[in-house]
Enzyme design. Structure first.
Site, mmCIF file in Angstrom:
data_model
loop_
_atom_site.group_PDB
_atom_site.id
_atom_site.type_symbol
_atom_site.label_atom_id
_atom_site.label_comp_id
_atom_site.label_asym_id
_atom_site.label_seq_id
_atom_site.Cartn_x
_atom_site.Cartn_y
_atom_site.Cartn_z
ATOM 1 N N ASN A 168 0.861 -1.181 0.000
ATOM 2 C CA ASN A 168 0.000 0.000 0.000
ATOM 3 C C ASN A 168 0.899 1.233 0.000
ATOM 4 O O ASN A 168 1.491 1.577 1.018
ATOM 5 C CB ASN A 168 -0.904 -0.020 1.245
ATOM 6 C CG ASN A 168 -1.734 1.240 1.378
ATOM 7 O OD1 ASN A 168 -1.799 2.058 0.454
ATOM 8 N ND2 ASN A 168 -2.373 1.409 2.526
ATOM 9 N N GLU B 36 -6.701 4.923 8.022
ATOM 10 C CA GLU B 36 -6.467 6.335 7.686
ATOM 11 C C GLU B 36 -7.708 6.945 7.042
ATOM 12 O O GLU B 36 -7.981 8.133 7.208
ATOM 13 C CB GLU B 36 -5.231 6.446 6.782
ATOM 14 C CG GLU B 36 -3.955 6.191 7.590
ATOM 15 C CD GLU B 36 -2.803 5.609 6.807
ATOM 16 O OE1 GLU B 36 -2.823 5.626 5.566
ATOM 17 O OE2 GLU B 36 -1.865 5.101 7.463
ATOM 18 N N GLU C 77 -5.163 -4.667 10.673
ATOM 19 C CA GLU C 77 -4.145 -3.633 10.847
ATOM 20 C C GLU C 77 -4.398 -2.886 12.158
ATOM 21 O O GLU C 77 -5.197 -1.935 12.186
ATOM 22 C CB GLU C 77 -4.192 -2.644 9.678
ATOM 23 C CG GLU C 77 -3.858 -3.263 8.348
ATOM 24 C CD GLU C 77 -3.218 -2.242 7.408
ATOM 25 O OE1 GLU C 77 -2.180 -2.566 6.839
ATOM 26 O OE2 GLU C 77 -3.746 -1.127 7.278
HETATM 27 P P1 13P Z 1 3.251 0.539 7.737
HETATM 28 O O1 13P Z 1 3.744 -0.755 7.115
HETATM 29 O O2 13P Z 1 3.974 1.744 7.229
HETATM 30 O O3 13P Z 1 3.155 0.431 9.201
HETATM 31 O O4 13P Z 1 1.718 0.734 7.207
HETATM 32 C C1 13P Z 1 0.849 -0.308 7.307
HETATM 33 C C2 13P Z 1 -0.365 0.031 6.523
HETATM 34 O O5 13P Z 1 -1.119 0.905 6.896
HETATM 35 C C3 13P Z 1 -0.614 -0.709 5.273
HETATM 36 O O6 13P Z 1 -1.895 -0.479 4.791
#
Ligand code: 13P
Length: 263
Positions: free
Chosen positions: A13, A107, A175
């Protein structure tokens, strides 16, 4: 217990990083790096989730050079077309050969006020247009302390799967918000506990076949150094990688995790 025949999925991502020119250089380099390492491309599925503005360019490159990465978008409109300024419809994404779309990333839940109901509507929109939703769920630290490790993710997934047919092609990503971009990675045991609970929700809502077939990913500070420990867990079928998916050598090493553990 049923034999696990799920193909591991390593998904990058990119969030709001890499413009369409940087994207071309990145995808070419990643492809060459994996080719040099003789990654056979068959044992692990690789999916890239660039910003909307890169999708056409990346699709053209994957197609022209026969690069075996799947393509996905980071969001989708719940509507098909019309007066929705700034939105991108599933019909458009499907035309660009997108196979996946991330839905309900924390997010978007936090900065764009996406509720569980909006997430559910977007899941329906994705399925309608033949896209596999990557449904993201996960708790904040406060929620974990208040209601335990699984309650929030389970509740979010239950709403997202409302009205989803049992034969639907979906991916679920756990997540934990406290592990995203923080370097504070969940332990493999913590990831396993929630991923197993999420597979239980899939069993309840869509049946045992769907639960046996559906990939459940872990995401949050995944790196080359920790990917293998997650992949050893029985209910973790891959990773949704943010920051480390923007660094060619690091992401290539994550994709090649099997090499490092000799499985
Ligand atoms: P990070 O791997 O930067 O912690 O982000 C995880 C994420 O939000 C993938 O969608």
């Amino acid at each position: 217990m049923a034999v696990n025949t799920r193909t591991p999925l390593i998904a990058g991502n990119w969030k709001m990083n890499l413009d369409h020119l940087q994207a071309v250089a990145f995808v070419q380099k990643l492809h060459w790096t994996l080719k040099d390492a003789k990654h056979d491309g068959g044992s692990v599925e690789v999916a890239l989730f660039p910003p909307f503005t890169d999708l056409r360019t990346v699709q053209t490159l994957l197609d022209a050079d026969k690069i075996p990465f799947a393509l996905g978008a980071q969001d989708i409109s719940s509507h098909d077309s019309g007066a929705y300024t700034g939105e991108v419809s599933g019909a458009f994404l499907a035309k660009l050969d997108n196979r996946y779309v991330i839905i309900g990333h924390s997010e978007r839940r936090e900065y764009h006020a996406e509720t569980d109901e909006v997430v559910a509507a977007k899941v329906q929109a994705a399925l309608k247009h033949g896209l596999a939703p990557v449904i993201c769920v996960g708790e904040t630290l406060e929620q974990r302390e208040e209601s335990g490790p699984t309650a929030v993710s389970v509740a979010q997934l239950e709403v997202a799967l409302e009205g989803v047919p049992s034969n639907a092609d979906i991916v679920v990503a756990y997540e934990p918000v406290w592990a995203i971009g923080t370097g504070q990675v969940a332990s493999p045991e913590q990831a396993q506990e929630v991923c197993a609970a999420l597979r239980g929700v899939i069993t309840d809502k869509l049946g045992e076949d769907a639960a046996a077939r559906t990939r459940v990913l872990y995401g949050g500070s995944v790196k080359a150094a920790n990917i293998a420990s997650f992949m050893r867990e029985p209910d973790v079928d891959g990773a949704l990688v943010g920051g480390a998916s923007l660094v060619v050598d690091e992401f290539a090493a994550i994709i090649r995790y099997q090499k490092h553990v000799g499985v």
